[in-house]
Design an enzyme around this catalytic site. Structure first.
Site, PDB file in Angstrom:
ATOM      1  N   CYS A  27       0.831  -1.210   0.000  1.00  0.00           N
ATOM      2  CA  CYS A  27       0.000   0.000   0.000  1.00  0.00           C
ATOM      3  C   CYS A  27       0.864   1.259   0.000  1.00  0.00           C
ATOM      4  O   CYS A  27       0.344   2.347  -0.206  1.00  0.00           O
ATOM      5  CB  CYS A  27      -0.946   0.006   1.195  1.00  0.00           C
ATOM      6  N   CYS A  31      -2.545  -3.192   8.799  1.00  0.00           N
ATOM      7  CA  CYS A  31      -2.134  -1.841   9.203  1.00  0.00           C
ATOM      8  C   CYS A  31      -1.579  -1.864  10.632  1.00  0.00           C
ATOM      9  O   CYS A  31      -0.643  -1.126  10.957  1.00  0.00           O
ATOM     10  CB  CYS A  31      -3.309  -0.886   9.116  1.00  0.00           C
TER      11      CYS A  31
HETATM   12 FE1  FES Z   1      -1.512   0.565   4.289  1.00  0.00          FE
HETATM   13 FE2  FES Z   1      -3.328   0.690   6.199  1.00  0.00          FE
HETATM   14  S1  FES Z   1      -3.668   0.553   4.046  1.00  0.00           S
HETATM   15  S2  FES Z   1      -1.185   0.610   6.433  1.00  0.00           S
END
Ligand code: FES
Length: 149
Positions: free
Chosen positions: A35, A104
Site C-alpha cells: 500500500c 495496518c
Molecule cells: Fe496501508 Fe493501512 S492501508 S497501512
C-alpha cells in the site's frame, strides 16, 4: 455493527504522541510495500524504560489509530514489555479492526521492534536477532519492506 470502533475513530481523529523526537535513542521506520504506507517510531529510553515515544505515519486511518494506540501501550514500559506487544494486542486495545485492515496494525508492532533494534545497534547491546523481522529494500521503490520470518 459499525465497521470501525469508537476507539479507532478517537485515535484516528485525535492521535496521541504524534511527532518527532530529534534526540531519540532509537528510531524505527517500516513500510508496507503493497500500500506504500510508512510508519516511523521514535523512542527515548532510560534505564531500560521507554520514557517517551512519538510517531509519524504516512498512511491510512487504521495505521494512524494503530500507531497512536501502540505508543500509549509502550510509554513507561520496559523494552521487554514493549517487544511483547503484538499487533493483536494493538487491535484488541482498539476494540478491533476490519479484517482487511489488520495488516495496518502490523506496521505498529514492527515499528516498535525496529526502533528497539536501532537502539540496540546504536549502543552495541547484544540481542537475539530472531526476535526481529527481516528488513529488505523493496526492489520497486527502495523503501523498506517488512517480512516476518
Ligand atoms: Fe496501508 Fe493501512 S492501508 S497501512
Amino acid at each position: 455493527m459499525a465497521l470501525y470502533s469508537e476507539k479507532v475513530f478517537d485515535h484516528f481523529k485525535n492521535p496521541r504522541n504524534v511527532g518527532e523526537i530529534p534526540d531519540a535513542d532509537g528510531v524505527g521506520e517500516v513500510g508496507n510495500a503493497k500500500c506504500g504506507d510508512i510508519m516511523k517510531m521514535y523512542l527515548k529510553i532510560r534505564d531500560n524504560v521507554i520514557t517517551d515515544v512519538k510517531f509519524e505515519t504516512f498512511g491510512c486511518g487504521s495505521a494512524i489509530a494503530s500507531s497512536s494506540m501502540a505508543t500509549e501501550m509502550i510509554k513507561g514500559k520496559t523494552i521487554e514489555e514493549a517487544l511483547a506487544v503484538s499487533n493483536k494486542d494493538v487491535v484488541d486495545a482498539l476494540d478491533g479492526l476490519p479484517a482487511h485492515k489488520l495488516h495496518c496494525s502490523v506496521l505498529a508492532e514492527e515499528a516498535i521492534k525496529s526502533a528497539v533494534q536501532d537502539y540496540y545497534e546504536r549502543n552495541g547491546i547484544p540481542y537475539d536477532k530472531s526476535q526481529f523481522p527481516v528488513m529488505e529494500d523493496c526492489e520497486h521503490c527502495g523503501e523498506h519492506e517488512v517480512r516476518m520470518v
